[in-house]
Structures are given as structure tokens and as C-alpha cells.
Design a protein around this motif. Structure first.
Motif, short mmCIF file in Angstrom:
data_model
loop_
_atom_site.label_atom_id
_atom_site.label_comp_id
_atom_site.label_asym_id
_atom_site.label_seq_id
_atom_site.Cartn_x
_atom_site.Cartn_y
_atom_site.Cartn_z
N PHE A 49 2.12 -2.57 -3.68
CA PHE A 49 1.43 -2.70 -2.40
C PHE A 49 1.49 -4.13 -1.85
O PHE A 49 1.16 -4.36 -0.69
N ASP A 50 1.92 -5.07 -2.70
CA ASP A 50 1.90 -6.47 -2.27
C ASP A 50 2.92 -6.77 -1.17
O ASP A 50 2.73 -7.70 -0.38
N LYS A 51 3.97 -5.99 -1.10
CA LYS A 51 5.02 -6.29 -0.12
C LYS A 51 4.75 -5.69 1.25
O LYS A 51 5.50 -5.94 2.20
N GLY A 52 3.67 -4.87 1.38
CA GLY A 52 3.34 -4.29 2.67
C GLY A 52 4.14 -3.04 2.96
O GLY A 52 4.95 -2.59 2.15
N SER A 53 3.94 -2.49 4.17
CA SER A 53 4.59 -1.22 4.53
C SER A 53 5.73 -1.39 5.51
O SER A 53 6.29 -0.40 5.99
N GLY A 54 6.08 -2.64 5.83
CA GLY A 54 7.16 -2.86 6.78
C GLY A 54 6.80 -2.31 8.15
O GLY A 54 5.73 -2.57 8.69
N SER A 55 7.68 -1.52 8.72
CA SER A 55 7.43 -0.98 10.06
C SER A 55 6.63 0.31 10.03
O SER A 55 6.27 0.85 11.08
N SER A 89 -19.87 -2.93 -3.31
CA SER A 89 -19.40 -2.32 -2.07
C SER A 89 -18.31 -3.17 -1.44
O SER A 89 -18.50 -4.36 -1.20
N TYR A 90 -17.17 -2.54 -1.14
CA TYR A 90 -16.03 -3.23 -0.55
C TYR A 90 -15.57 -2.49 0.71
O TYR A 90 -15.59 -1.26 0.76
N ASP A 91 -15.13 -3.28 1.70
CA ASP A 91 -14.58 -2.74 2.94
C ASP A 91 -13.19 -3.34 3.15
O ASP A 91 -12.98 -4.19 4.01
N PRO A 92 -12.21 -2.91 2.35
CA PRO A 92 -10.88 -3.53 2.41
C PRO A 92 -10.15 -3.20 3.71
O PRO A 92 -10.28 -2.10 4.26
N ALA A 93 -9.37 -4.17 4.18
CA ALA A 93 -8.62 -4.01 5.42
C ALA A 93 -7.20 -3.54 5.17
O ALA A 93 -6.62 -2.83 6.00
N PHE A 94 -6.60 -3.93 4.04
CA PHE A 94 -5.18 -3.73 3.82
C PHE A 94 -4.93 -3.01 2.50
O PHE A 94 -5.77 -3.05 1.58
N ALA A 95 -3.78 -2.41 2.37
CA ALA A 95 -3.43 -1.64 1.17
C ALA A 95 -3.44 -2.52 -0.07
O ALA A 95 -3.91 -2.11 -1.14
N TYR A 96 -2.93 -3.76 0.05
CA TYR A 96 -2.90 -4.62 -1.14
C TYR A 96 -4.31 -5.00 -1.58
O TYR A 96 -4.54 -5.26 -2.76
N LYS A 130 0.91 -9.19 1.02
CA LYS A 130 -0.15 -10.06 0.54
C LYS A 130 0.23 -11.52 0.77
O LYS A 130 1.35 -11.93 0.44
N PRO A 131 -0.64 -12.33 1.36
CA PRO A 131 -0.31 -13.76 1.57
C PRO A 131 0.01 -14.44 0.25
O PRO A 131 -0.68 -14.24 -0.76
N SER A 132 1.05 -15.20 0.26
CA SER A 132 1.49 -15.87 -0.98
C SER A 132 0.87 -17.26 -1.07
O SER A 132 1.56 -18.29 -1.06
N VAL A 133 -0.46 -17.27 -1.13
CA VAL A 133 -1.19 -18.52 -1.29
C VAL A 133 -2.16 -18.37 -2.45
O VAL A 133 -2.54 -17.25 -2.83
#
Length: 900
Positions: free
Chosen positions: A496-502, A670-677, A718-721
Motif C-alpha cells: 500500500f506504500d506505493k499508492g494506487s497510481g491513477s 479510534s482512527y480516521d485514516p485518510a489513505f490506504a497506506y 506514503k511520504p518518504s520522510v
């Protein structure tokens, strides 16, 4: 004239009569009996005939009610093994100490209940002496759901057994000193004794049914042999009014859960008065349980009634018992023999003659004392029949007297549930009645003493021998030393770290995809327990049907209509998915059973329960507290979350508040995640914390609540920081700055920090662009994955400061040095982000979806609530205008430009 109640020929057309002459003979026989012996005799013969037919397996509708007498006659009762006199003495000590404990505590004003255990003492003692299997036996032992208000009696028995001290009894309901006893069964408060929290009435019976069902689930999946475990639920007759109490009766019968017994203490009283003043609760419950398919055993009358039933040659006594309402039975308990002769016996000539043969003492013995639930022999017969019955669960309806043995001031009085103490004289009368060796001189300064025959006394030795034979102390909770589960392969999370692209992907789908990968794990895959309340297709889970199977103890006895499709509906005896139908309450009961299997059965399971977020915490939040009380572990997933993401559904489906309710539960993360990663990172850390190697000081007895969305959106990488994973878990990290987002703001541009959670971060990202391109404002965007975890950390930091420890809240550390004001936004009411406002050093403001939901498109709903990107821009400009960093006219211009 035609009888209007007679079956008309047209009604028989659907059921052709192959032998009308034989039918007419049967009907004529019934008419003859009615004419010669009366309708009562005819009804008696019909009931007996139907009972014979039922016993022979002839397919006929069941009788929903039987006579108001014991199901097991005295002549059929088995003898009670063991020493009945010894058990009588043990019960007497427990009655005394239960009453003494509550009375001694009354001087502190902490309350307590005496009357419930007084009525139910033999229901528990018979089980402890002969039936309830302990944790040291083979298997997992029995699971006991103790009626909450009876806890003093359970503590009293533990005291006699040497498991509790006199000091602990004196600290009943006074826990702050560290050596006290909780008021009711609370595993979190007394985790070595209590397994199940039951005093939120109605949840005990519901949970007991699903626990028995989960025991079969474990066995059918080959995870643990639970054949030796029996589930016992002790309930009050008033408690059965709670809808949850009877919500799953049909499930228990449908799945033939003969590993389950309900014991309903029918003392005919609830908190304020009679349970069914003008009716009969026992008969009502019998009909309800029989109709649902349960085996019903009624244990109503003690042996003193045997003489009366022998004298009842006409059936007049049985008829009268069916007629008398419960409140009048209570009145007999408090009146003299003359009143009972007149009111009970006086209305029927046959009963008048019967009463002439009875002494006043006999009448008082029957109506004041002799109840089936107060005699070990009656209770033993019922329990033995229950555990030996196959093919259906059993309910035992045991009639008792509330306040039994506590004296005339307690027994059957409407107010006895609120009565917290006995006087010294009442205790002395109770001592004499129970024949206890307690001297008057033991009452020092008017304080009632505890009683104990001695650690090496025959009573204690007998008690301990009986428990040893049954597998050790009970009730008891044991957390078996189980090795931490190995972490699943990193590949499942890293993908999931690489995202979903388009591709646009909803976070609900991301979670389901993650689970599909995790259940394939060779080490831990079989431990997952997917739970869904008939909404699997809504959440995109139908792909799991053929691979995991839907659990059914019958397997699949039909050919599914979609058998030729790839994702066909597959049921299996060893199925992994619990698809519960339309019942959030049942699904939560499943989750509780699975999430505590690590203690109940020594088998670690990983449940996830996915549901409409609106219908989770809103409808079953009481069970979430039960889950926390029971130290459950697992993942609750509120899908189709948020107030504006579920298009068109409207008010009843628009969740703007579940994170607020979740934040009130100390065991809920309790978590409200925004992104798949973020979803993957949170689940990975949850598996580590709850099932793997928890960090020092981390509480493993927690559960996770994740809100996920049905709105397909681009999933970024996922941001690489550094610090991203830490920020995701702790609740906040900077997703990007204006510059890293590719925006080049003017030199010395005013700057603002936008904090968003869940789907709201996408509006914040759009607002970031609008602010830069149209208003010359630089905005940094932060993902607030958990407002409540940020708050919890900040509260802990405040507590540390009071202890003299220097500690900075994580939210303050994360935002340290961030320029400009902070504007927070979520798809929930403003109260959700406002949880952290007091710990943010920058100027604070927030946006949220307060108020009721509505039906419309997502865009229209967000504009309505003022949380869309354009509304964020206007709010950001307003904040900056207050600081003099943009012109005040910019706010008005923006409102007009965006049509706000």
C-alpha cells in the motif's frame, strides 16, 4: 345455528381428509368427554395427547404453554449426589456473608443488593457443587454469566473458599485503595475472577448465546475442541423485558446449541415491583422460549406442594394456579393462613374441601417458603435434564422468593431491591433460621460479623473437594500463557506504500484488500474472524465468500443460485466468515466472543467487524463498553463513514458522531485514516500491540476503531520522510507543505496549517491549491489520523506534569514551529477535531458537519455543512484576516466568488 368457531368445510379444502369417518369419531370422543367430565378434563386430555405426539416425533405445532407446575415431577427426580446437609450449611454461610458484606458497606453509602442472591442462592450453589466445570479441567471449562445483582453471593463463596479475604469483603464497592471488590462482574476490575460483565441488563443473555455459538465455531473450524464447555447464563425475569435478552433465541434453537442453558430466576419482582403484576411471567417466558424452539424446564414448587397436588383429584388446584396473577402470589407471601384460605381456596368448592385437610402451618409452608428454586433436589433435577438434553438449548424457569431467608421485612416486598441492610435483630433472626454458630457477643458495637467455619472445617474441605472434582475454582478467568502471534509478512502492508497510481480506491476497499492478503498468511491467517451484518457486498467483501466460506453448522444443504459465478455464495461448516444477517447487536456479540477467546479458550483470534459506522457506535455502543469491560481485542471497522460520503442515503445513514462516542471509551483506539497506506500502518501496529510484542507500558487489552470510506479517491504513496509511521500511529503527521506539493507561493506569503482526517483531507488538498493559486496563501496539509489518540496522549502529559514530570504532548511537538494559524476539518461534527484545541499553541479554528444529515450529492452535502474546499478557503482567509495577514475584504470576495 352454525358455530362461528367451527372449522368450515372450505377451510379443509387445502388439507383433504382421507378418512372423514375416523375424523368424526375423534371429534365425537372429544365432545363426549367435554359433556361428561367438563372442558377442563377435555383440555387435559388434549394437552397430554399433543405432548405424546411431540415426544413421538409427530410433526405438530408445539404446545406453547404447559400447566403451572414443575416439568419434572417429584417421582422422576434423581437423587442428589454428595452430602445435602453439608451443602445446606455451605449455602447458609454464603447467605450470611453476602448479607453481612452489603450491610457493613452501607455505612459508607456505597449501596449493594441483598435480595437477589437470597432468592437465587440454590441456583448457584447446586451448579458450583455439581455442574460448573472449572478452568483446570480438560478443555476450557464452562462459561458462567452471573446475574450482576447476585455478585455479593459469589464473593461470599469465594471468601469461604479462601479466594477472598475479610478485608476485601469490607471493601466491596470501594476499589480506589487497590484491594476492593467491584460492585458487579467486571473482568477489567477483577480479572482473575470475572470472565463476563453482565450488569448492563440484556447483554448477558445475548452474549451467552453467541459465546455458545462461537464455541461451536472454534470446534467446527478445527481450532479447539470445545465439546466439554457448557455456557450457563443466570438471568432475572425482569431482565427478560430487555429486547436484547430475547433477540437471538431463534439463532440458538436454529443452530441446536445444546451447549447452552439459561437459568431465569423467576422471583416475580423487578426493581420497582412485580414483573407481571396482572399476568404470569413464567407462562409468558415459557411460550416465548417454546415458540423459539427451546427446551423448557419449569421448576416452580417445592416438595411441600406434593401433598396438595396429590389431593387435587379434579384439577382445581392446577386451574387456580394458572389463574392467580403474579402480584397476588407475592401478596400470599406476606399474608396469614386465613387470608390464603379465603382468597386462594375459597372460590372453588373443590379447593374449599382441599383446604379443610390442610393445617395453617402447611399452608404457610407452601405459600411462604416452598419454591422449586429453593430446593437443591429440584434444581439438581433441572440442571441434569438440561445438560443431558440434545438438539436444542434449554431454559430453566425457576420460581423463587426475592429476599428469601432475610426475614419478613424483605421477602417479596416491592422495595427490597433498594433495601441495603438488615438490622442486628434481623441478622439474629436470620442466624437462628440458618442455624449458624454465631454468638450474640460476636456483634461488637452493633457491627454484624462475617462468618467462617474455619479453613480446615468440613464445610470448606467439602467445597474445595467438589470444585477440585469439577476442575478448579469458579467463576474464574484465566489468561493462558500463549506465545505472541508472529507478525504477518511485510509484503501485505508494504504493497500500500506505493499508492494506487491513477486508480481511484476507497479506503473501505483498501481495508478489505489488506484483509484478503492477511487471511492467506500461513501462520496467522486462520486466526482472523471476519464479521459482517449482511452488508458484505456493500463493503466489497463478496470475493471472500468462496475462499473463506460463510460459517454454518449445517454446511450448505442447497445449490446456491449463483453457483456458476466466481464469487458465489458459499456456506460451510468450517466457514471463516460470520455473516449474521441484519443484527448489529448479534455481530457485536460475535466480536466480543472472538475478541476474548485468548482468555476464554486460550486461543488467540483476530476478529474484525465491519459495519455502517452510523449503525455501529450509535446502536450498540453499550456493547462496545461490554467489550472494553471484558478486555476484548480486535478491529471494529466503521465503513461508509462520515456525514457526507454516503450519497443519497440521508439523515439516518449520515455518521457525524461515531468518533465522538468512541473517544469516550478508554479501551477504544479510534482512527480516521485518510489513505490506504495509513490503514495498513494502523492495522500492522494494532496486530503488534494486541497480539504480538507490545512495548513496555502498552496496554494490550484494547480494541481499534477505524473509520473507512466508500468514496473512491486517488491513493497517494506514503511520504518518504522520517517519522511518518510514528505520526500515523500517534495521530498526526505533515502530509505535505505548499512547496512539496509543487505550489510556489509568493515570497513572504501568509501561511496556514490545514489539519484534515479521513476523506476531509482531500478537501484540504484542494483548498491548498485554491489558496495558493487564487489568494497567494501558502498552506501545509497535515493528516490527523486520530484526534482522540492525540487527546489521550495530551491528557497523559498533563497528568505527568502534576506528578512533576516534564512531558510535552505529541500534538504540540508535531506542530512546533509550524507557521500561522491552524484550521482543522473532518467529515464529523466540530467536537471531533476540537478535542485537541487546548494543546495547540497556534491560533485554532475548526470546521465540521454539525447537525443532522441530509440526502443529496456529496458536493451539495459538503457545501451545506460548509466543509468543502471552497468553505475551507473562506475559513482560512478569515483566520488570516484576524491576524492582519490578508485584507479583510478578501473574505467577502471569496464568499462571493464561491457562491457561499
Amino acid at each position: 345455528m352454525t358455530d362461528p368457531n367451527a372449522i368450515q368445510p372450505s377451510e379443509l379444502d387445502q388439507l383433504p381428509d382421507r378418512d372423514p369417518e375416523e375424523t368424526a369419531e375423534w371429534q365425537a370422543s372429544l365432545d363426549a368427554v367435554t359433556k361428561a367430565a367438563g372442558p377442563h378434563r377435555a383440555a387435559y386430555l388434549m394437552r397430554r395427547t399433543l405432548e405424546r405426539a411431540e415426544g413421538a416425533g409427530i410433526a405438530l405445532p408445539k404446545l406453547l404453554e404447559t400447566d403451572y407446575v414443575n416439568s419434572i415431577p417429584t417421582s422422576a427426580e434423581p437423587s442428589v449426589p454428595g452430602d445435602e446437609a453439608m451443602e445446606q450449611r455451605i449455602t447458609a454461610w454464603n447467605r450470611w456473608n453476602a448479607a453481612a458484606m452489603v450491610t457493613r458497606g452501607s455505612k459508607y453509602g456505597v449501596g449493594g443488593h441483598i435480595a437477589t442472591f437470597a432468592s437465587a442462592a440454590w441456583l448457584y450453589e447446586t451448579g458450583f457443587n455439581h455442574f460448573f466445570k472449572g478452568k483446570e479441567a480438560d478443555g476450557s471449562g464452562d462459561q458462567l454469566y452471573i446475574q450482576g445483582h447476585a455478585s455479593p453471593g459469589i464473593y461470599a463463596r469465594a471468601f469461604l473458599d479462601g479466594r477472598l479475604s475479610e478485608e476485601q469483603l469490607d471493601n466491596f464497592r470501594r476499589e480506589s485503595g487497590g484491594n476492593g471488590l467491584p460492585s458487579y462482574p467486571h473482568p477489567r476490575r477483577l480479572p482473575w475472577l470475572w470472565e463476563f460483565p453482565t450488569v448492563s441488563m440484556g447483554l448477558g443473555p445475548l452474549s451467552a448465546i453467541y459465546q455458545a455459538r462461537f464455541n461451536r465455531y472454534l470446534a467446527n473450524r478445527g481450532i479447539k475442541d470445545t465439546a466439554g464447555s457448557h455456557v450457563w447464563a443466570f438471568l432475572g425475569d425482569g431482565e427478560m423485558d430487555e429486547p436484547e435478552s430475547t433477540a437471538a433465541l431463534a439463532l440458538a434453537a436454529r443452530e441446536e446449541l445444546d451447549n447452552l442453558t439459561f437459568v431465569i430466576n423467576c422471583n416475580l419482582q423487578r426493581l420497582d415491583g412485580p414483573v407481571r403484576a396482572n399476568f404470569k411471567i413464567v407462562q409468558e417466558l415459557e411460550a416465548q422460549f417454546r415458540g423459539a424452539g427451546w427446551n423448557v424446564i419449569k421448576t416452580l414448587w417445592g416438595t411441600a406442594w406434593d401433598e396438595l397436588f396429590r389431593l387435587d383429584t379434579t384439577g382445581a388446584l392446577v386451574r387456580r394456579l394458572r389463574q392467580v396473577p403474579d402480584a397476588q402470589i407475592q401478596t400470599y407471601q406476606t399474608r396469614d393462613a386465613a387470608y390464603i384460605r379465603q382468597d386462594f381456596f375459597g372460590g372453588d368448592p373443590a379447593l374449599v374441601e382441599m383446604a379443610k385437610l390442610l393445617s395453617d402451618d402447611k399452608i404457610l409452608e407452601c405459600f411462604h417458603l416452598s419454591r422449586g428454586g429453593h430446593e437443591a433436589r429440584k434444581v439438581f433435577a433441572a440442571y441434569k435434564a438440561a445438560v443431558e438434553h440434545k438438539g436444542a438449548p434449554t431454559v430453566i424457569l425457576a420460581q423463587t422468593v426475592k429476599g428469601h431467608t432475610l426475614g419478613e421485612g424483605f421477602a417479596s416486598k416491592n422495595a427490597n431491591h433498594q433495601m441495603k441492610k438488615l438490622s442486628v435483630d434481623e441478622f439474629k433472626n436470620m442466624r437462628d433460621l440458618l442455624e449458624l454458630p454465631i454468638k450474640d457477643s460476636d456483634f461488637v458495637d452493633g457491627v454484624v460479623p462475617y462468618g467462617h467455619p474455619g479453613a480446615d472445617s468440613p464445610e470448606v474441605r467439602y467445597l474445595q473437594e467438589r470444585r477440585a472434582a469439577l476442575g478448579g475454582p469458579a467463576p474464574a478467568r484465566r489468561v493462558h500463557p500463549v506465545a505472541p502471534l508472529p507478525a504477518p509478512a511485510e509484503k501485505a502492508f508494504a504493497s500500500f506504500d506505493k499508492g494506487s497510481g491513477s486508480q481511484n480506491v476507497a479506503t473501505t476497499m483498501a481495508f478489505v484488500r489488506l484483509v484478503k492478503d492477511l487471511v492467506r498468511d500461513k501462520e496467522t491467517g486462520k486466526r482472523w474472524v471476519p464479521i459482517v451484518p449482511d452488508e458484505a457486498r456493500t463493503f466489497g467483501m463478496e470475493s471472500l465468500f468462496p475462499s473463506l466460506g460463510i460459517y454454518s453448522p449445517k454446511g450448505q444443504t442447497y445449490e446456491p443460485v449463483d453457483r456458476d459465478q466466481l464469487m458465489y455464495y458459499k456456506e460451510a461448516k468450517n466457514g471463516q466468515i460470520l455473516n449474521e444477517g441484519i443484527t448489529e447487536a448479534g455481530s457485536m456479540a460475535d466480536f466480543i466472543a472472538a475478541s476474548t477467546s485468548y482468555a476464554t479458550h486460550g486461543e488467540t483470534m483476530i476478529p474484525f467487524y465491519i459495519f455502517y459506522s452510523m449503525f455501529g457506535w450509535q446502536r450498540t455502543a453499550d456493547q462496545m463498553w461490554q467489550l472494553g469491560d471484558q478486555l476484548g481485542r480486535g478491529f471494529l471497522v466503521g465503513a461508509t463513514a462520515g456525514r457526507t460520503t454516503l450519497t443519497g442515503e440521508g439523515l439516518q445513514h449520515a455518521d457525524g458522531h461515531s468518533p465522538v462516542i468512541a473517544a469516550t471509551n478508554p479501551a477504544a483506539l479510534s482512527y480516521d485514516p485518510a489513505f490506504a497506506y495509513e490503514v495498513a500502518t494502523i492495522v500492522k501496529d494494532g496486530l503488534r500491540r494486541m497480539y504480538g510484542e507490545a512495548a513496555p507500558g502498552e496496554d494490550q487489552d484494547v480494541f481499534y476503531y477505524l473509520t473507512v470510506y466508500n468514496e473512491p479517491m486517488p491513493q497517494p504513496a506514503k511520504p518518504s520522510v522520517d517519522g511518518v509511521d510514528e505520526g500515523i500511529v500517534k495521530g498526526l503527521y505533515r502530509f505535505n507543505t505548499a512547496e512539496s506539493a509543487g505550489i510556489t507561493p509568493p515570497a513572504n506569503a501568509p501561511r496556514i496549517q490545514l489539519l484534515g482526517s479521513g476523506t476531509a483531507i482531500h478537501w484540504a488538498l484542494k483548498a491548498q491549491q485554491l489558496l495558493a493559486e487564487e489568494w497567494g496563501v501558502a498552506a501545509d496539509v497535515w493528516s490527523a489520523t486520530s484526534w482522540s489518540e492525540l487527546r489521550r496522549d495530551a491528557l497523559e502529559a498533563d497528568e505527568a506534569l502534576l506528578r512533576g514530570e516534564e512531558r510535552v504532548p505529541f500534538v504540540r511537538q508535531a506542530l512546533q514551529g509550524a507557521e500561522g494559524p491552524v484550521l482543522a476539518v473532518s467529515d464529523y461534527m466540530r467536537q471531533v477535531p476540537d478535542q485537541i484545541a487546548q494543546w495547540v499553541e497556534q491560533d485554532w479554528s475548526s470546521l465540521g458537519a454539525d447537525g443532522f444529515g441530509l440526502s443529496d450529492t456529496r458536493e451539495a452535502a459538503r457545501r451545506h455543512f460548509g466543509v468543502d474546499a471552497e468553505s475551507i478557503v473562506v475559513a482560512a482567509l478569515a483566520q488570516l484576516a484576524k491576524r492582519g495577514e490578508v485584507k479583510a475584504t478578501a473574505v467577502k470576495e471569496a464568499r462571493e466568488q464561491y457562491g457561499l
